[in-house]
Design a protein around this motif. Structure first.
Motif, mmCIF file in Angstrom:
data_model
loop_
_atom_site.group_PDB
_atom_site.id
_atom_site.type_symbol
_atom_site.label_atom_id
_atom_site.label_comp_id
_atom_site.label_asym_id
_atom_site.label_seq_id
_atom_site.Cartn_x
_atom_site.Cartn_y
_atom_site.Cartn_z
ATOM 1 N N ILE A 116 52.996 -40.213 -17.482
ATOM 2 C CA ILE A 116 51.969 -39.771 -16.556
ATOM 3 C C ILE A 116 52.387 -38.430 -15.952
ATOM 4 O O ILE A 116 53.580 -38.182 -15.727
ATOM 5 N N SER A 160 50.440 -49.450 -17.135
ATOM 6 C CA SER A 160 51.688 -49.011 -16.520
ATOM 7 C C SER A 160 52.805 -49.956 -16.920
ATOM 8 O O SER A 160 52.594 -50.948 -17.615
ATOM 9 N N TYR A 204 47.662 -45.174 -13.223
ATOM 10 C CA TYR A 204 47.131 -45.248 -14.578
ATOM 11 C C TYR A 204 45.724 -45.834 -14.513
ATOM 12 O O TYR A 204 45.544 -47.005 -14.163
ATOM 13 N N ASN A 223 55.052 -45.825 -20.931
ATOM 14 C CA ASN A 223 53.923 -44.912 -20.874
ATOM 15 C C ASN A 223 54.383 -43.637 -20.178
ATOM 16 O O ASN A 223 55.536 -43.536 -19.749
ATOM 17 N N SER A 283 52.271 -45.809 -11.163
ATOM 18 C CA SER A 283 53.532 -45.282 -11.664
ATOM 19 C C SER A 283 54.676 -45.965 -10.923
ATOM 20 O O SER A 283 54.556 -46.301 -9.732
#
Length: 363
Positions: free
Chosen positions: A184, A197, A192, A182, A204
């Motif tokens: 961010i 995540s 998240y 993913n 994160s």
């Protein structure tokens, strides 16, 4: 015309300049092929390692008012009603003499790489978790040439694009594919909100990680990230947004999101037999604490940037990683001086939709 000696000098100067201006995407190594056998690719990795080793720290990411990792614990905090029993379970999971309490910085940590707009990009196929319906690949992921995932079975991999201000994070990463992934913004709070995540708690991978610069300068200004083997599978607590968990129906198991700290009335300087590294870590544990973010196979592990992604001497010389799995063992870990901070009730995990954001695109 310039002779060969003059050309070597010019190329050497150009290589130094190219490294310093890599962030702009400008390379000036033309006509120096005989001097740069590995081409610009190696410059990306040199640049990345230099950045991670010397410039980045935990205050440069997710620096928002709603990031709990950057907030010192308030003076009017509440001690968890089950604090003693939770810590007893955690301590017992670390073996006799706390011999399985450690900082992990190689096999089961996360290497961190710094990319720019000029870094080569790949589409990464996601094979197992968090895949939107009808999609298969996260596209345009900057992959620093020569970079690799962590050696251990989790094979974590993080790349920060300093130009787009996005972090791309993967689990079981293998250059062209990963089990999950993913992205961010590093200008967000680092959590998240849908839990999707590549670590269990929905954080994160960069949250709470110890950077080389912090240990060298003996100052960590954020909470830490820890994993343990006695996590609660029945739910999570704030600030986590999801969980996996190893133990069901045990009221003392550690929910992901749990905040553990050294009591504020402890004088860190009076803890006997600790190194400068431990003093730095314990000072952070007193001011900010550490959040449970994942389940591991054994003991208690605090996460630091993997040595794979930094220069050889980036960590201080007394950060000894010559033990099994590249860990720094915390032989004097002060369980008796710790407490669990109450951050909220246990929340059961639910299936949430995969949310889009400006840092991730699929095909």
């Amino acid at each position: 015309m310039i002779n060969s000696s003059e050309k070597k000098i010019i190329c050497s100067i150009r290589k130094l300049i190219a490294l310093s201006v890599l962030a702009t995407g400008v390379f000036i190594l033309s006509n120096c092929k005989e001097e740069v056998s590995t081409s610009a690719g190696s410059q990306h990795l040199i640049f990345s390692k230099d950045q991670v080793s010397n410039y980045w720290d935990g205050t440069m990411i997710f620096n928002t008012p709603d990031n709990p990792f950057l907030k010192p614990i308030k003076s009017n905090y509440t001690i968890h009603s089950k604090s003693d029993s939770m810590l007893s379970l955690l301590k017992n999971s670390c073996g006799p003499n706390n011999n399985n309490t450690y900082v992990v910085a190689t096999n089961y940590s996360s290497p961190v790489y710094i990319a720019t707009d000029s870094t080569p990009k790949k589409d990464i196929k996601i094979t197992l978790y968090n895949i939107p319906q009808g999609k298969s690949h996260i596209i345009n992921v900057p992959i620093v040439p020569g970079s690799e995932a962590a050696i251990g079975s989790d094979k974590h991999y993080i790349v920060i694009d300093k130009d787009s201000r996005c972090a791309k994070e993967f689990w079981i990463f293998n250059q062209n594919k990963a089990a999950s992934g993913n992205g961010i913004s590093i200008d967000s709070n680092g959590i998240y909100r849908n839990g999707k995540s590549s670590v269990a708690a929905g954080f994160s991978q960069l949250q709470g990680i110890i950077w080389p610069k912090e240990l060298r300068e003996k100052k960590i200004e954020h909470a830490l990230f820890f994993s343990c083997s006695v996590t609660n599978s029945n739910g999570y607590v704030y600030p986590a947004t999801s969980n996996d968990g190893a133990i069901a129906n045990n009221p003392y198991a550690i929910p992901q999101g749990t905040l553990v700290r050294i009591r504020p009335n402890v004088n860190i300087d009076t803890i006997s037999g600790i190194t400068d590294v431990e003093k730095t870590i314990y000072s952070a544990l007193q001011k900010y604490g550490m959040y449970c973010g994942d389940t591991n196979g054994a003991g208690l592990g605090i996460k630091a940037v993997s040595v794979q992604s930094i220069n050889k001497d980036a960590y201080p010389s007394n950060f000894d990683l010559n033990n099994n799995f590249g860990s720094y063992y915390l032989k004097k870990f002060p369980f008796s001086l710790m407490e669990v901070v109450y951050t909220g009730p246990l929340t059961k995990s639910i299936q949430r939709p995969i949310l889009t954001n400006q840092c991730i695109s699929w095909r």
